[in-house]
Motif scaffolding. Sequence first.
Motif, PDB file in Angstrom:
ATOM      1  N   ALA A  50       0.834  -1.200   0.000  1.00  0.00           N
ATOM      2  CA  ALA A  50       0.000   0.000   0.000  1.00  0.00           C
ATOM      3  C   ALA A  50       0.865   1.245   0.000  1.00  0.00           C
ATOM      4  CB  ALA A  50      -0.932   0.003   1.209  1.00  0.00           C
ATOM      5  N   THR A  51       0.332   2.319  -0.580  1.00  0.00           N
ATOM      6  CA  THR A  51       0.982   3.618  -0.550  1.00  0.00           C
ATOM      7  C   THR A  51      -0.030   4.662  -0.107  1.00  0.00           C
ATOM      8  OG1 THR A  51       2.228   5.262  -1.839  1.00  0.00           O
ATOM      9  CG2 THR A  51       0.531   4.026  -3.020  1.00  0.00           C
ATOM     10  N   TRP A  52       0.450   5.638   0.702  1.00  0.00           N
ATOM     11  CA  TRP A  52      -0.483   6.613   1.290  1.00  0.00           C
ATOM     12  C   TRP A  52       0.279   7.873   1.691  1.00  0.00           C
ATOM     13  CZ3 TRP A  52      -3.856   5.202   6.207  1.00  0.00           C
ATOM     14  CH2 TRP A  52      -4.901   6.123   6.343  1.00  0.00           C
ATOM     15  N   ASN A  53      -0.109   9.009   1.146  1.00  0.00           N
ATOM     16  CA  ASN A  53       0.361  10.291   1.671  1.00  0.00           C
ATOM     17  C   ASN A  53      -0.477  10.579   2.909  1.00  0.00           C
ATOM     18  OD1 ASN A  53       0.348  13.111   2.332  1.00  0.00           O
ATOM     19  ND2 ASN A  53       1.287  13.555   0.360  1.00  0.00           N
ATOM     20  N   ILE A  54       0.155  10.510   4.073  1.00  0.00           N
ATOM     21  CA  ILE A  54      -0.591  10.553   5.324  1.00  0.00           C
ATOM     22  C   ILE A  54      -0.708  11.970   5.891  1.00  0.00           C
ATOM     23  CG2 ILE A  54       1.393  10.087   6.815  1.00  0.00           C
ATOM     24  CD1 ILE A  54      -2.268   8.766   7.130  1.00  0.00           C
ATOM     25  N   ARG A  94     -10.417  12.928  11.087  1.00  0.00           N
ATOM     26  CA  ARG A  94      -9.197  13.698  10.843  1.00  0.00           C
ATOM     27  C   ARG A  94      -8.390  13.078   9.696  1.00  0.00           C
ATOM     28  NH1 ARG A  94      -6.245  15.195  16.430  1.00  0.00           N
ATOM     29  NH2 ARG A  94      -5.540  16.951  15.158  1.00  0.00           N
ATOM     30  N   PRO A  95      -8.964  13.017   8.494  1.00  0.00           N
ATOM     31  CA  PRO A  95      -8.320  12.294   7.401  1.00  0.00           C
ATOM     32  C   PRO A  95      -7.200  13.077   6.729  1.00  0.00           C
ATOM     33  CG  PRO A  95     -10.311  13.324   6.599  1.00  0.00           C
ATOM     34  CD  PRO A  95     -10.254  13.602   8.079  1.00  0.00           C
ATOM     35  N   SER A  96      -6.365  12.367   6.024  1.00  0.00           N
ATOM     36  CA  SER A  96      -5.488  12.979   5.032  1.00  0.00           C
ATOM     37  C   SER A  96      -6.347  13.378   3.839  1.00  0.00           C
ATOM     38  CB  SER A  96      -4.414  11.982   4.597  1.00  0.00           C
ATOM     39  OG  SER A  96      -3.691  12.460   3.482  1.00  0.00           O
ATOM     40  N   ASP A  97      -5.835  14.266   3.002  1.00  0.00           N
ATOM     41  CA  ASP A  97      -6.550  14.579   1.764  1.00  0.00           C
ATOM     42  C   ASP A  97      -6.268  13.540   0.679  1.00  0.00           C
ATOM     43  OD1 ASP A  97      -3.955  15.531   1.740  1.00  0.00           O
ATOM     44  OD2 ASP A  97      -4.437  17.511   0.949  1.00  0.00           O
ATOM     45  N   HIS A  98      -5.341  12.631   0.945  1.00  0.00           N
ATOM     46  CA  HIS A  98      -5.082  11.484   0.070  1.00  0.00           C
ATOM     47  C   HIS A  98      -5.666  10.225   0.704  1.00  0.00           C
ATOM     48  CE1 HIS A  98      -1.725  13.413  -2.347  1.00  0.00           C
ATOM     49  NE2 HIS A  98      -1.796  14.233  -1.307  1.00  0.00           N
ATOM     50  N   ALA A 113     -11.465   6.032   3.195  1.00  0.00           N
ATOM     51  CA  ALA A 113     -10.534   6.619   4.148  1.00  0.00           C
ATOM     52  C   ALA A 113     -10.551   8.140   4.122  1.00  0.00           C
ATOM     53  CB  ALA A 113      -9.116   6.105   3.894  1.00  0.00           C
ATOM     54  N   ARG A 114     -11.018   8.715   3.021  1.00  0.00           N
ATOM     55  CA  ARG A 114     -11.101  10.182   2.942  1.00  0.00           C
ATOM     56  C   ARG A 114     -12.157  10.725   3.911  1.00  0.00           C
ATOM     57  NH1 ARG A 114     -11.234  14.714   3.291  1.00  0.00           N
ATOM     58  NH2 ARG A 114     -10.760  16.395   1.808  1.00  0.00           N
ATOM     59  N   GLY A 115     -13.063   9.859   4.335  1.00  0.00           N
ATOM     60  CA  GLY A 115     -14.112  10.265   5.259  1.00  0.00           C
ATOM     61  C   GLY A 115     -13.878   9.829   6.698  1.00  0.00           C
ATOM     62  N   TRP A 116     -12.719   9.261   6.999  1.00  0.00           N
ATOM     63  CA  TRP A 116     -12.415   8.861   8.366  1.00  0.00           C
ATOM     64  C   TRP A 116     -12.134  10.085   9.234  1.00  0.00           C
ATOM     65  CZ3 TRP A 116      -8.520   4.234   7.371  1.00  0.00           C
ATOM     66  CH2 TRP A 116      -9.240   3.171   6.803  1.00  0.00           C
TER      67      TRP A 116
END
Length: 269
Positions: A6-10, A254-258, A249-252
Amino acid sequence: MPFSLATWNINSVRLRMPIVERFLRTYQPDVLCLQEIKVPDELFPTEAFHAIGYEHVTFHGQKGYHGVATVARHKIDLEEKRNFCEMGDTRHMSTRIEIAGKSILLHNFYVPAGGDEPDPAKNPKFRHKLDFVQEMHCMEALAGENTASILVGDLNIAPLENDVWSHKQMLKVVSHTPVETQGLEAMRQACGWEDLMRHHIPADQKLYTWWSYRSANWQVADKGRRLDHVWGSANLKPLLTDIEVVRDARGWDRPSDHVPVIARFALDV
């Protein structure tokens, strides 16, 4: 079990560690590559990853800005932390992992965003971005009988027409200007990388991994961009079984914008 990465800009790993833990417990990728961790090495939350089964942790961080990290459930060896454009920014790290008899070289990238003005003569940040992508030509997709390569990360460029909500309206917006998209595609092809996300999701379908914080109702507006990428050497393309963009995950909290992107391969772990 198939090998998954997985890849994620956190956008700050310490601030968003609760949703990182949620993601890892739910999806359990073998490897997670994070970008924009925004933490110096001495403060990286290593123990938090160890506590949920990710015992192998490497990172390349700095205070308040940039930074990449790769965490895994299997042994990984650090290969390189490259200083692109001699700027001193922590934007790249490569590691190596042994999976199913293959030695996989894994590049984790955070390409500069480039500011707001798409003119390299007026905007030093945009000039830096173009120079960074040009320097990425050194990153070839090395492959052999028992070797392979993967390149992931926030590349901050949406190269294809359906990687943005409106190709026409985005042509003069940083991340989708022709000089950026053509430069990234030229680098990808010259270095032998396959765009694995578009192998399973055709180019005529909309595909986003980022939605701006400025949009109060991002789900309804759906003005996204595909800024996060998964590339692989040609010998991994036949082994790719699935690509999953974890849009929820965008709706979790305090999400990241990615959002995270998961790639799964027919390699037993």
